[in-house]
Design a protein around this motif. Structure first.
Motif, PDB file in Angstrom:
ATOM      1  N   GLN A 100      56.758  -6.205  71.061  1.00 47.81           N
ATOM      2  CA  GLN A 100      57.335  -5.596  69.870  1.00 47.81           C
ATOM      3  C   GLN A 100      58.849  -5.689  69.899  1.00 47.81           C
ATOM      4  O   GLN A 100      59.485  -5.989  68.910  1.00 47.81           O
ATOM      5  N   PRO A 127      46.257  -3.421  61.606  1.00 41.12           N
ATOM      6  CA  PRO A 127      46.527  -4.669  62.297  1.00 41.12           C
ATOM      7  C   PRO A 127      47.049  -5.770  61.384  1.00 41.12           C
ATOM      8  O   PRO A 127      47.594  -6.760  61.837  1.00 41.12           O
ATOM      9  N   GLU A 136      52.472  -5.379  75.299  1.00 41.46           N
ATOM     10  CA  GLU A 136      52.667  -5.190  73.872  1.00 41.46           C
ATOM     11  C   GLU A 136      54.019  -4.583  73.511  1.00 41.46           C
ATOM     12  O   GLU A 136      54.654  -4.992  72.550  1.00 41.46           O
ATOM     13  N   MET A 145      52.749  -4.648  59.928  1.00 42.72           N
ATOM     14  CA  MET A 145      53.389  -3.351  59.808  1.00 42.72           C
ATOM     15  C   MET A 145      53.742  -3.033  58.368  1.00 42.72           C
ATOM     16  O   MET A 145      54.238  -3.870  57.634  1.00 42.72           O
ATOM     17  N   GLY A 168      51.570   1.847  62.644  1.00 40.61           N
ATOM     18  CA  GLY A 168      52.243   0.813  61.875  1.00 40.61           C
ATOM     19  C   GLY A 168      51.530   0.487  60.580  1.00 40.61           C
ATOM     20  O   GLY A 168      52.056  -0.252  59.756  1.00 40.61           O
ATOM     21  N   GLN A 228      49.465   0.434  66.504  1.00 38.82           N
ATOM     22  CA  GLN A 228      49.181  -0.359  65.306  1.00 38.82           C
ATOM     23  C   GLN A 228      48.720   0.527  64.169  1.00 38.82           C
ATOM     24  O   GLN A 228      49.046   0.285  63.014  1.00 38.82           O
ATOM     25  N   LEU A 231      46.962   0.336  71.118  1.00 40.91           N
ATOM     26  CA  LEU A 231      46.284   0.025  69.859  1.00 40.91           C
ATOM     27  C   LEU A 231      46.667   1.024  68.787  1.00 40.91           C
ATOM     28  O   LEU A 231      46.824   0.677  67.623  1.00 40.91           O
ATOM     29  N   VAL A 242      57.059   3.673  64.279  1.00 44.12           N
ATOM     30  CA  VAL A 242      56.592   2.834  65.383  1.00 44.12           C
ATOM     31  C   VAL A 242      57.645   2.777  66.479  1.00 44.12           C
ATOM     32  O   VAL A 242      57.333   2.897  67.676  1.00 44.12           O
TER      33      VAL A 242
END
Lengths: 322, 293
Positions: A136, B249, A132, B252, B246, B243, B240, B260
């Motif tokens: 990003q 889900p 992940e 963002m 952010g 997120q 997770l 983030v």
């Protein structure tokens, strides 16, 4: 006499059985894990690929035959082209990755100054995330920025103008390839490194005394000794490049199950099976082709032990079984 | 070959081969450090630079607002952020410990005991190497669900222990271990587990260190297990939770992109530490017995 003999034989068998039992006991946790979390799900997924789901709750399904497979090849216009692209990318990238990883590992294994720093630096992309975090980063456009040498930051403009467009584009492509390959070769380097560490320094010393050059030692000692690791690396690389998060085909397959308008679990499973049976064939070919060249310790010791021919036959036999 | 006087009266020998090698390594390192440089730079970028178009690689005016933002977001969240960190750490460390134990024991037994069915097990392992969890994701979910493990740590730990790659890696190393040493220990009356634990494992340091690094990194960054097996906020792990920072889900929230970036940077620290600690071990040469062929 005969009774005694029988008794001895019986004892021996039970010794062996005991050893085998003990061995099985040691493997048991692994077997259970694989059975529950791999084999059984795999079986369900296989069943799913030839079925249709009647009810999500309770996951009831009924057999429909190869319907999903024909749909993949004859109706789905996206699947086959994506499939071919994925294959092409993998076949292009994996020899490069393995080769580069081997070169880097051999260099990192040398006694050079600043070795520790180099090592950590090489593994940065791997540490930052196979998943992940890297995703990003990529979403934020690192790749494109790195690839984009045309903006004048890495190479000055006048140099670019001097060489002309084709050369610049070529360089950029090589850059792009290097970045993809290098960022994905952390595990491979690590595996090679640990394999290189497994080679006894005594081998190199005696070769040196016999007057072997570095080059000869590389081909005659390093390569054979590292061959078991090479097999692992090749399999890992092929599997990994097929299963990479960035692989669009995988996202496509997953999309049917989890994506918008998803819920087509059965079709997704069928696509997955087509894809993975292909990987299976590729890796099977690699495995079969490489098996002969894999070097094991047992064989090495046998070569030295010429006197006992029987043992030799035995061990070679064992090697074959592998 | 050029000789340069180094300090303490030593001579530094510069050869063409060495220079080439260093140049090559430097180029490689330059490429591989790019993500880290970018990550660090992004974490210090002020808001207007984060959304600059075309984006820039280097930060122009470094600021700390992203980190203060992060602290603010974290302190106002419903679940304390330390909980996410604990979840991640607990799950990852458990997986690492268990998988190292299970795969080394398994590989050792398969290679050295050759129990009935060893060949079959290896075939399954090799097959399993090629299947991704993607294919079996739905059925695995069903299994985890029927075992009643959803929303527990077990759901995050158990499916990741018996990994084919791990046992295959250990197997490749175990094969190089001399049988004579094991036999000698057996004759000396050592129990089987004792042989494994105090004889075989210490000399397998390069193998299990590699395994530790590998497993730690993959599971620390694992995004899908918690996404699928965990529904409660409190059980989430860091990937997770990123997120959550952010803004959920759905995508963002623009205002929190900086936070983030800062969190992403902080999240990589444990993996870097693990690697730095373990890499010395990976490089340890395997003990080679004094057995003569």
């Amino acid at each position: 006499m005969t009774k005694q003999k029988r008794k001895r034989k019986l004892f021996r068998v039970s010794m062996r059985a005991r050893e085998a039992l003990e061995g099985l006991f040691f493997v048991l946790p692994f077997i259970i894990g694989v059975a529950v979390f791999f084999a059984y799900p795999l079986f369900i997924s296989l069943r799913l690929s030839v079925s249709q789901i009647d009810a999500i709750i309770g996951f009831r399904m009924s057999f429909v035959g190869i319907e999903h497979f024909t749909r993949a090849f004859l109706i789905d216009i996206n699947f086959v082209p994506m499939f071919l692209i994925a294959i092409r990318n993998t076949l292009l990238q994996f020899p490069l990755t393995v080769l580069l990883a081997l070169i880097i590992a051999v260099m990192l294994n040398k006694n050079i100054k600043g070795r520790g720093v180099f090592r950590v630096a090489i593994f940065i992309p791997f540490l930052l995330g196979t998943g992940e975090v890297m995703n990003q980063l990529l979403n934020q456009g690192v790749e494109n920025q790195v690839l984009n040498i045309l903006d004048g930051t890495i190479i000055p403009y006048n140099v670019l103008f001097y060489f002309g467009e084709t050369v610049v584009m070529g360089v950029q492509n090589i850059f792009g390839m290097l970045v993809t390959v290098l960022w994905g070769s952390g595990v491979q380097v690590l595996l090679f490194l640990s394999g290189l560490q497994g080679i006894s320094p005594a081998l190199y010393e005696s070769a040196k005394i016999d007057g072997a050059t570095e080059w000869e030692m590389f081909w005659k000692i390093t390569i054979p000794m590292i061959s078991p690791m090479m097999l692992l690396v090749i399999i890992y690389t092929i599997a990994d490049s097929f299963l990479d998060v960035r692989n669009p085909l995988l996202a496509y397959i997953e999309g049917f199950a989890f994506g918008p308008g998803g819920g087509q679990f059965a079709y997704s499973a069928a696509l997955g099976w087509i894809y993975f049976s292909f990987i299976l064939v590729v890796i099977g070919i690699v495995f079969g082709g490489m098996k002969r060249y894999i070097h094991t310790n047992e064989a090495e010791r046998v070569k030295k032990d010429v006197s006992t021919k029987k043992k030799r036959i035995l061990t070679i036999d064992r090697k074959r079984k592998y | 070959m050029i000789k340069i006087k180094w300090f303490r009266g030593q001579w530094l020998h510069i050869t063409a081969g060495k220079t080439l090698m260093y140049a090559f390594m430097l180029v490689m390192v330059a490429f591989t450090s790019l993500p880290l440089i970018f990550l660090v730079n992004t974490a210090f970028k002020p808001m207007e630079e984060l959304f600059l178009f075309p984006p820039r690689f280097f930060v122009m005016r470094p600021v700390l607002t992203n980190f203060t933002d992060l602290v603010f977001v974290v302190s106002s969240a419903a679940v304390p952020f330390t909980r996410f960190f604990f979840n991640s750490l607990f799950v990852t460390v458990s997986i690492v410990f268990l998988t190292v134990l299970v795969s080394s024991l398994g590989a050792y037994a398969l290679v050295k005991f050759k129990p009935p069915g060893a060949t079959a097990i290896f075939s399954i392992v090799i097959m399993a190497l090629m299947f991704s969890p993607h294919v079996t994701r739905i059925p695995t979910y069903m299994v985890v669900n029927s075992l009643g493990l959803i929303n527990t740590y077990w759901a995050l730990i158990l499916p990741n222990i018996a990994v084919a790659f791990n046992i295959f890696l250990m197997k490749q190393f175990m094969e190089q271990y001399p049988n004579e040493l094991i036999e000698a220990a057996r004759i000396d009356g050592a129990r089987e587990f004792k042989i494994f634990w105090s004889l075989v494992m210490p000399s397998m340091a390069p193998a299990w260190s590699t395994l530790i690094v590998f497993t730690f990194v993959t599971n620390w960054n694992d995004f899908f297990s918690p996404l699928i097996y965990v529904t409660s906020q409190a059980m989430r792990t860091l990937p997770l939770a990123l997120q959550v920072i952010g803004g959920g889900p759905a995508g963002m929230t623009v205002g929190r992109a900086g936070a983030v970036a800062a969190a992403t940077l902080l999240m990589t620290i444990p993996t870097v530490i693990t690697f730095t600690v373990m890499q010395g071990r990976v490089m340890e040469t395997m003990v080679h017995s004094g057995i003569k062929g």
